[in-house]
Write an enzyme that holds these catalytic residues in place. Structure first.
Site, PDB file in Angstrom:
ATOM      1  N   CYS A   2       0.834  -1.200   0.000  1.00 22.32           N
ATOM      2  CA  CYS A   2       0.000   0.000   0.000  1.00 22.32           C
ATOM      3  C   CYS A   2       0.865   1.244   0.000  1.00 22.32           C
ATOM      4  CB  CYS A   2      -0.889   0.018   1.227  1.00 22.32           C
ATOM      5  SG  CYS A   2      -1.858  -1.480   1.369  1.00 22.32           S
ATOM      6  N   GLY A  28      -1.199   0.770  -4.803  1.00 20.51           N
ATOM      7  CA  GLY A  28      -2.462   0.151  -4.420  1.00 20.51           C
ATOM      8  C   GLY A  28      -3.598   0.765  -5.199  1.00 20.51           C
ATOM      9  N   ASN A 101       1.166   0.145   5.691  1.00 21.22           N
ATOM     10  CA  ASN A 101       1.695  -0.578   4.535  1.00 21.22           C
ATOM     11  C   ASN A 101       2.487  -1.767   5.070  1.00 21.22           C
ATOM     12  OD1 ASN A 101       4.561  -0.032   2.385  1.00 21.22           O
ATOM     13  ND2 ASN A 101       2.922  -1.507   2.129  1.00 21.22           N
ATOM     14  N   GLY A 102       2.138  -2.945   4.619  1.00 23.79           N
ATOM     15  CA  GLY A 102       2.876  -4.126   5.055  1.00 23.79           C
ATOM     16  C   GLY A 102       1.952  -5.231   5.465  1.00 23.79           C
ATOM     17  N   TYR A 257      10.188  -3.915  -8.721  1.00 22.84           N
ATOM     18  CA  TYR A 257       8.891  -3.633  -9.349  1.00 22.84           C
ATOM     19  C   TYR A 257       8.082  -2.537  -8.676  1.00 22.84           C
ATOM     20  CZ  TYR A 257       3.857  -4.391 -10.197  1.00 22.84           C
ATOM     21  OH  TYR A 257       2.532  -4.213 -10.458  1.00 22.84           O
TER      22      TYR A 257
HETATM   23  O1  LIG Z   1       4.236 -12.769 -13.936  1.00 24.74           O
HETATM   24  P1  LIG Z   1       3.127 -11.857 -13.547  1.00 24.74           P
HETATM   25  O2  LIG Z   1       2.289 -12.453 -12.464  1.00 24.74           O
HETATM   26  O3  LIG Z   1       2.348 -11.386 -14.702  1.00 24.74           O
HETATM   27  O4  LIG Z   1       3.775 -10.602 -12.816  1.00 24.74           O
HETATM   28  C1  LIG Z   1       4.855  -9.857 -13.318  1.00 24.74           C
HETATM   29  C2  LIG Z   1       4.398  -8.739 -14.214  1.00 24.74           C
HETATM   30  O5  LIG Z   1       3.481  -7.859 -13.492  1.00 24.74           O
HETATM   31  C3  LIG Z   1       4.050  -6.573 -13.378  1.00 24.74           C
HETATM   32  O6  LIG Z   1       3.535  -5.692 -14.350  1.00 24.74           O
HETATM   33  P2  LIG Z   1       2.281  -4.705 -14.108  1.00 24.74           P
HETATM   34  O7  LIG Z   1       1.428  -4.733 -15.298  1.00 24.74           O
HETATM   35  O8  LIG Z   1       1.635  -4.994 -12.806  1.00 24.74           O
HETATM   36  O9  LIG Z   1       2.915  -3.243 -13.917  1.00 24.74           O
HETATM   37  P3  LIG Z   1       3.887  -2.326 -14.786  1.00 24.74           P
HETATM   38  O10 LIG Z   1       3.057  -1.624 -15.808  1.00 24.74           O
HETATM   39  O11 LIG Z   1       4.471  -1.403 -13.766  1.00 24.74           O
HETATM   40  O12 LIG Z   1       4.945  -3.155 -15.402  1.00 24.74           O
HETATM   41  C4  LIG Z   1       5.529  -6.766 -13.601  1.00 24.74           C
HETATM   42  O13 LIG Z   1       6.124  -5.584 -14.115  1.00 24.74           O
HETATM   43  C5  LIG Z   1       5.557  -7.869 -14.625  1.00 24.74           C
HETATM   44  O14 LIG Z   1       5.306  -7.361 -15.920  1.00 24.74           O
HETATM   45  N1  LIG Z   2      -0.203  -4.017   0.737  1.00 21.31           N
HETATM   46  C1  LIG Z   2      -0.299  -3.597   1.968  1.00 21.31           C
HETATM   47  O1  LIG Z   2       0.549  -2.886   2.481  1.00 21.31           O
HETATM   48  C2  LIG Z   2      -1.531  -4.059   2.698  1.00 21.31           C
HETATM   49  C3  LIG Z   2      -1.780  -3.521   4.095  1.00 21.31           C
HETATM   50  C4  LIG Z   2      -2.716  -4.412   4.893  1.00 21.31           C
HETATM   51  N2  LIG Z   2      -2.092  -5.682   5.196  1.00 21.31           N
HETATM   52  C5  LIG Z   2      -4.017  -4.623   4.128  1.00 21.31           C
HETATM   53  O2  LIG Z   2      -4.235  -5.679   3.591  1.00 21.31           O
HETATM   54  O3  LIG Z   2      -4.786  -3.697   4.047  1.00 21.31           O
HETATM   55 MG   LIG Z   3       5.036  -5.173 -15.927  1.00 22.99          MG
END
Ligand SMILES: O=P(O)(O)OC[C@H]1O[C@H](OP(=O)(O)OP(=O)(O)O)[C@H](O)[C@@H]1O
Ligand SMILES: NC(=O)CC[C@H](N)C(=O)O
Ligand SMILES: [Mg+2]
Length: 503
Positions: A2, A28, A101-102, A257
């Site tokens: 988050c 998020g 967050n966490g 990422y």
């Molecule tokens: O193997 P997967 O489960 O598909 O996860 C990995 C993919 O998901 C993310 O992209 P995302 O579209 O979330 O965001 P981005 O546009 O920042 O790359 C990440 O950058 C990879 O492309």
């Molecule tokens: N991604 C997160 O940081 C999630 C915070 C919290 N565990 C929730 O689920 O709301």
């Molecule tokens: Mg991606």
């Protein structure tokens, strides 16, 4: 993962928190919320949806006050219903709201003790509500109408003793001020910014430095692992190391990422780390495949772009943008449910055929987690006429669940879990697959300016820095939070709603 933000200032906080949340939206997309405080009264708006959809003008006008906190949610515990959107609030002691967050790794045990011994009520299955109640319970111990900074730090010292896992938190105590704290390993990020005005000093806490930059604050520093900060309503900052730091291990997936490239976390530039990931990945490709026949390097937008440019440059191969991303569709990895993620990849990315036709393409992604993106993208590349489709990941194989705030709860859903690299290549349909080595990823994220020697790299290594993750914990987690389990819960929830309506 988050996004959290807190502001203590001299002008209305509502718009500033809103702006900061839009900057943190990539952390998020499920729900957003803001709470502000004015003259001892709290104001709140939270709901499922993106920041721009949750807050209309009338909500913004109602969020009065010069102090407040905000949250964008990507659920990693509990459920995705709006009742678990944050911030959470308890009215005793003083009125406290909290954004987290966490992920707590002992939320279930804590919840039991909170009800049995602290005599607190929990209304949801969220670990963040648990954390808030532990803090509230500890803060009520002095039993006085007001608490000092020292009392807050004493309460947090016990919170640190009780809560385990990954957490970066902003909390607001009515009539007192803003509190921020970060888990003892510094797994989740939290930074402080300051702005000097003629009217006094204003402070901001946020998940990422980019929010501090964009709001016109000056970056002061990261909150240290195990440290708590308190900014009172007059803008005075107090801080205390509540537990000694034994190991500072920020989450390496932030650099791979999660975080925005223009953020600096624990004095390590995310952008530079990604550039180095590209360099080291290219070095490996060159080393193990000197006689490659790659014609063109193509990134999978967005996050992999930084690394992909470096791969192309190092190998001396053309770099081309062959996929066009629909900018109105969010990040797919943090969407709930595999069906939605699969649909979204296809509607989000389209190909420019001429970059593929008759060529041997090397597709680069920052990571392969469930394989949702890579499998579909490779199909698209082939449909567009690519002769051979090679794939490289700037991160090593993700083989283990994440328990500190990234929703990868079930090893069975990770495409590389229990599989060799060749097997993964077969599953996603690549002619050749090359993963970054973990040692190189660690090297890419280290920087001589930062003191970080280690990272939380659990999803790659299976080593959990908190030392409390057992096979039975992971089994329970998989049972509770796999896609299947979540779908079952949603179904049950819908059934219950129907039954209630029928009554
Ligand atoms: O193997 P997967 O489960 O598909 O996860 C990995 C993919 O998901 C993310 O992209 P995302 O579209 O979330 O965001 P981005 O546009 O920042 O790359 C990440 O950058 C990879 O492309
Ligand atoms: N991604 C997160 O940081 C999630 C915070 C919290 N565990 C929730 O689920 O709301
Ligand atoms: Mg991606």
């Amino acid at each position: 993962m988050c996004g959290i933000v807190g502001i203590v200032g001299h002008s209305p906080a509502n718009q500033q928190i809103y702006d900061a949340l839009t900057v943190l939206q990539h952390r998020g997309q499920d729900a957003a919320g803001i709470m502000t405080c004015h003259g001892g009264e709290l104001f709140m708006r939270k709901k499922n949806g993106l920041v721009r959809d949750v807050f209309q003008q009338r909500h913004m006008l109602a969020l009065k006050g010069t102090i407040g906190i905000g949250h964008v949610r990507y659920p990693t515990a509990g459920c995705d219903s709006s009742s678990e959107a944050q911030p959470f609030f308890v009215n005793s002691p003083y009125g406290i709201c909290l954004a987290h967050n966490g992920n707590l790794t002992n939320a279930a045990e804590l919840a039991e003790v909170l009800v049995r011994e602290d005599l607190r009520h929990l209304n949801t299955s969220s670990d963040s509500e648990v954390l808030l109640n532990v803090f509230a319970s500890e803060l009520s111990r002095p039993g006085t109408p007001r608490v000092s900074a020292a009392d807050i730090f004493t309460a947090l010292t016990t919170v640190y003793r009780r809560a385990r896992g990954g957490f970066a938190v902003v909390a607001m105590i009515v009539g007192h001020g803003l509190v921020g704290f970060r888990d003892p390993h510094g797994i989740r990020p939290l930074v402080i910014g300051r702005r000097e005005l003629a009217s006094g000093c204003e402070y901001m806490l946020a998940s990422e430095s980019v929010a501090i930059d964009q709001l016109g604050f000056t970056f002061l520093r990261d909150v240290a692992p195990g440290e708590a900060v308190f900014i009172d309503e007059h803008g005075r900052l107090y801080s205390q190391q509540c537990v000694p730091v034994s190991r500072h291990t920020p989450c390496i997936f932030e650099y791979v990422y999660f975080a925005r490239p223009d953020s600096i976390i624990d004095r390590i530039s995310v952008h530079k780390a990604r550039l180095r990931m590209g360099d080291l990945l290219a070095e490996k490709i060159h080393r193990i495949w000197p006689d490659h026949d790659i014609d063109v390097v193509i990134p999978i937008p967005d996050t992999s772009r930084t690394a992909a440019v470096q791969v192309a440059q190092y190998l001396g191969i053309k770099y081309r943008e062959g996929f066009v991303k629909n900018r109105y569709i969010g990040r797919t990895f943090i969407m709930p449910g595999q069906e939605l993620r699969e649909r979204s990849v296809r509607s989000k990315l389209n190909v420019i055929d001429l970059e593929f036709r008759g060529k041997n393409v090397l597709l680069i992604d920052d990571s392969i987690v469930r394989g949702t993106t890579s499998a579909q993208i490779i199909d698209l590349a082939r449909e567009a006429g690519a002769q051979r489709v090679y794939f490289a990941s700037a991160a090593p194989p993700v083989r283990y669940p994440n328990v500190y705030g990234i929703d990868m709860p079930a090893a069975a859903e990770l495409v590389a879990a229990g599989r060799t690299e060749e097997e993964v290549a077969g599953l996603i349909g690549a002619d050749r697959l090359i993963y970054q080595d973990l040692a190189d990823l660690l090297r890419a994220c280290q920087h001589h300016d930062a003191d970080i020697q280690e990272f939380d790299d659990s999803c790659f290594s299976g080593r959990y820095v908190t030392g409390d993750i057992t096979p039975s914990y992971l089994e329970r987690l998989q049972h509770q939070r796999s896609d299947q389990a979540k779908a079952r819960r949603r179904q049950m929830h819908r059934g219950m709603l129907k039954a209630i309506r029928a009554v």
